[in-house]
Each structure stands twice: as C-alpha cells, then as structure tokens.
Write a protein that holds these residues in place. Sequence first.
Motif, PDB file in Angstrom:
ATOM      1  N   ALA A   1       0.847  -1.189   0.000  1.00 16.85           N
ATOM      2  CA  ALA A   1       0.000   0.000   0.000  1.00 16.85           C
ATOM      3  C   ALA A   1       0.883   1.239   0.000  1.00 16.85           C
ATOM      4  O   ALA A   1       1.928   1.278   0.662  1.00 16.85           O
ATOM      5  CB  ALA A   1      -0.916  -0.009   1.210  1.00 16.85           C
ATOM      6  N   ARG A   2       0.457   2.276  -0.720  1.00 21.74           N
ATOM      7  CA  ARG A   2       1.302   3.454  -0.919  1.00 21.74           C
ATOM      8  C   ARG A   2       0.460   4.726  -0.835  1.00 21.74           C
ATOM      9  O   ARG A   2      -0.672   4.774  -1.313  1.00 21.74           O
ATOM     10  CB  ARG A   2       1.986   3.355  -2.283  1.00 21.74           C
ATOM     11  CG  ARG A   2       2.984   4.439  -2.616  1.00 21.74           C
ATOM     12  CD  ARG A   2       3.633   4.124  -3.961  1.00 21.74           C
ATOM     13  NE  ARG A   2       4.650   5.089  -4.349  1.00 21.74           N
ATOM     14  CZ  ARG A   2       4.415   6.200  -5.033  1.00 21.74           C
ATOM     15  NH1 ARG A   2       3.178   6.490  -5.415  1.00 21.74           N
ATOM     16  NH2 ARG A   2       5.394   7.019  -5.360  1.00 21.74           N
ATOM     17  N   GLY A   3       1.019   5.754  -0.207  1.00 18.19           N
ATOM     18  CA  GLY A   3       0.371   7.058  -0.139  1.00 18.19           C
ATOM     19  C   GLY A   3       1.412   8.157  -0.230  1.00 18.19           C
ATOM     20  O   GLY A   3       2.576   7.956   0.108  1.00 18.19           O
ATOM     21  N   THR A   4       1.014   9.330  -0.700  1.00 20.50           N
ATOM     22  CA  THR A   4       1.951  10.446  -0.852  1.00 20.50           C
ATOM     23  C   THR A   4       1.309  11.739  -0.364  1.00 20.50           C
ATOM     24  O   THR A   4       0.081  11.900  -0.373  1.00 20.50           O
ATOM     25  CB  THR A   4       2.370  10.626  -2.319  1.00 20.50           C
ATOM     26  OG1 THR A   4       1.195  10.889  -3.105  1.00 20.50           O
ATOM     27  CG2 THR A   4       3.063   9.397  -2.855  1.00 20.50           C
ATOM     28  N   SER A   5       2.154  12.660   0.046  1.00 18.94           N
ATOM     29  CA  SER A   5       1.706  14.002   0.407  1.00 18.94           C
ATOM     30  C   SER A   5       2.911  14.913   0.508  1.00 18.94           C
ATOM     31  O   SER A   5       3.817  14.652   1.311  1.00 18.94           O
ATOM     32  CB  SER A   5       0.951  13.995   1.738  1.00 18.94           C
ATOM     33  OG  SER A   5       0.577  15.318   2.111  1.00 18.94           O
ATOM     34  N   ASP A   6       2.952  15.948  -0.310  1.00 14.58           N
ATOM     35  CA  ASP A   6       3.960  17.002  -0.221  1.00 14.58           C
ATOM     36  C   ASP A   6       5.381  16.433  -0.160  1.00 14.58           C
ATOM     37  O   ASP A   6       6.177  16.814   0.701  1.00 14.58           O
ATOM     38  CB  ASP A   6       3.680  17.878   1.000  1.00 14.58           C
ATOM     39  CG  ASP A   6       4.471  19.185   0.969  1.00 14.58           C
ATOM     40  OD1 ASP A   6       4.837  19.634  -0.138  1.00 14.58           O
ATOM     41  OD2 ASP A   6       4.731  19.745   2.054  1.00 14.58           O
ATOM     42  N   GLY A   7       5.687  15.523  -1.061  1.00 21.11           N
ATOM     43  CA  GLY A   7       7.036  14.979  -1.134  1.00 21.11           C
ATOM     44  C   GLY A   7       7.319  13.815  -0.221  1.00 21.11           C
ATOM     45  O   GLY A   7       8.415  13.243  -0.269  1.00 21.11           O
ATOM     46  N   VAL A   8       6.380  13.437   0.628  1.00 21.80           N
ATOM     47  CA  VAL A   8       6.551  12.288   1.510  1.00 21.80           C
ATOM     48  C   VAL A   8       5.803  11.097   0.918  1.00 21.80           C
ATOM     49  O   VAL A   8       4.662  11.219   0.477  1.00 21.80           O
ATOM     50  CB  VAL A   8       6.011  12.578   2.922  1.00 21.80           C
ATOM     51  CG1 VAL A   8       6.136  11.339   3.802  1.00 21.80           C
ATOM     52  CG2 VAL A   8       6.758  13.741   3.550  1.00 21.80           C
ATOM     53  N   VAL A   9       6.477   9.941   0.904  1.00 22.37           N
ATOM     54  CA  VAL A   9       5.860   8.703   0.435  1.00 22.37           C
ATOM     55  C   VAL A   9       5.760   7.743   1.615  1.00 22.37           C
ATOM     56  O   VAL A   9       6.716   7.568   2.371  1.00 22.37           O
ATOM     57  CB  VAL A   9       6.688   8.064  -0.699  1.00 22.37           C
ATOM     58  CG1 VAL A   9       6.006   6.799  -1.200  1.00 22.37           C
ATOM     59  CG2 VAL A   9       6.882   9.045  -1.839  1.00 22.37           C
TER      60      VAL A   9
ATOM     61  N   GLY B   1      11.278  10.700   2.494  1.00 23.91           N
ATOM     62  CA  GLY B   1      11.079  12.131   2.308  1.00 23.91           C
ATOM     63  C   GLY B   1      10.747  12.821   3.621  1.00 23.91           C
ATOM     64  O   GLY B   1      10.283  12.199   4.577  1.00 23.91           O
ATOM     65  N   SER B   2      11.010  14.120   3.667  1.00 23.75           N
ATOM     66  CA  SER B   2      10.727  14.910   4.864  1.00 23.75           C
ATOM     67  C   SER B   2       9.474  15.739   4.625  1.00 23.75           C
ATOM     68  O   SER B   2       9.257  16.263   3.535  1.00 23.75           O
ATOM     69  CB  SER B   2      11.907  15.821   5.198  1.00 23.75           C
ATOM     70  OG  SER B   2      12.186  16.690   4.114  1.00 23.75           O
TER      71      SER B   2
END
Length: 320
Positions: free
Chosen positions: A36-44, A74-75
């Motif tokens: 499962a994968r999610g992203t937000s503002d450069g964070v994975v 990612g930070s």
Amino acid sequence: MAADARATGFASPFDRGEWFDLLEAHGFAGAGRVDARGTSDGVVAWLPLRCEGPGHFAGLTNWYSFSIRPLFRGSGDRTAALADLFGKLREQAARVSLYPVPDADRAAIADALRAAGWWVKALPTGDRHWLDLSDMDHHGWWDSRPGALKNTVKRKAKKGVVDIALFDVFDADAWAAYEQIYAASWKPEEGDPALLRAFAEAESARGTFRMGLARIAGEPVAAQYWTVEDGTAFIHKLAHVEDSLKASPGTLLSAALFRHVIEVDGVKRIDFGTGNDAYKRDWMNRHEPLWRIEAFNPSRIAAWGPALKAFGRSMLGKDT
C-alpha cells in the motif's frame, strides 16, 4: 519499496524491504502481497500487506516479526501521507488487520485510518519487554538487576563449567549447533528454519549479526541469535538443552551477550521482541503493550459483519 524508506523512530530489521521480500519468498504473503502506498507534499508512505481473503488485508508478518508499521521516504507531513495511503486502500479493501503494532506507532496509525474514513478498533494483544539504558553503562545496568540473577551468574561462572563463544559473522557450524540445541530444547518445532537461516546470513552480510554459543565438555548446550543496528540490539532466538539447566548455560550466555552489545557495540536499547515470559523482567526495565488494529471500511457491505462483531451494535463506528 524504496531502499531508503524508514519507519518512525529507530531502525529495525523488520522495517526493511529485504525482510518483506524474504517473507514473500518463503510463502507468508497469503493469497498475494500488496504494498500500500500514499503520498503528500514529497513524503511517500508504504505499508507491506498480504491478502488474507477477498477484501481482507493484513500486515505482512510472521511469528519472527517484532512489529508491523508504516515506512516513509522524504521529509514533511507523514500524517497526511499515511492518511492518503489508507484512503487509497479503501478502494481495494473492506478490512485491514495489523499486528504486532508497537505502542509508539499505535496512535498515528489509528488516527490516519480514521482520517481516511475507516472504523477502527485498537486492542492491546501482546507484550514487549525492552531495556532502556539511557545513561547507564554495563556496570550500572548490571547493578540494577535482581540479586538472584546476579548471584546465579557469579556462582555458575566461577565454576568454569560452561565455555562461551561469540560470533559477529555467520558460521555454518555454529548455526548447525543452534539447530541441534533447538531441536533438543523445550521449545516447539522451529517455524521456518530455512527462512531464519536466510535472515541470519543476510544480517551477517550487513554486519549486524551477533550469535552466542555455550558448550559443556565440548557439547553445545545453549545458543542465541541477536542483531545490532541503530543503537539497538534485537534478541531473535534463544534455546538451551534441558538437562544442562543446573549449569545455567543460557543465563551465562545472555550475560555475555548483554555485556558485548553494551560495551563493544555501544547499544542504548535491547529489544526482547514479543511475549511476556517472566524471565524477561530480570533483564529488562521497560514493558509496553503490542497492539492489534482492526479497521473496517464502512463503504463495503462485507465489512459490516466483522465490524459488528468487533464493536457491538451500540459501539459501531467508535473506537474503544
């Protein structure tokens, strides 16, 4: 899964892609693996799962696993990335089961699930004992241990009956001795000896492998397998031959390995894994629950029956 992905907090051998690949290769991915994968503002965010049945996913773990928790790269806002992961997972899953979830990760996982619209039930289901050394050196820690343990180590070591050898690289003969000891111990049959050996060999290649072997009159009677990384020692396996108990080889071997990882490896934490065995309290100074998180997708009819069983009709949709 990215090689540089990490969980929150200190690193663990159970947070790396290689561990999940090993579980999959040895048949622990159920009906199929799902990363499962999610992203937000450069964070994975990643969460390795297996398919337990139609619409039901669970953490990709087995009995050797100390934990299951999200990995990040990612930070930035990890909370949003995790919520995105669980939001996307609603398109595939009616139910998600995670165990063992460390106490430190439970709230973040449960909150992200709720933010994504899941019904969430979190229950303390297991135990973890660990040692927090803080500013203590080996002497300070040993001084804090129960008198009965210290006296046993002192008396048995003085007799000179038990010979101890420590290894920081995989040794085939020592590992064969471990398997011999385990087979003669009080423990049930080893769950997956081929997986455990492959895990040990991989950790040796990484430089994290630690092993202890105790012999009496040349015969192997106790063995332990540990790893060390990121300031933490992890105790994976230990076994001893029952008829050697009078000489306390397992206790002497533990004392030697504790000294080694504290004085030589400089660890600040030692993790005794899952389980609430009484003897662990003699060595450790911290105890906390391990959590089972069950999440149900309210948009899937298949989730309603299991959710009603988990919550009861009056509690449906609420976390207890």
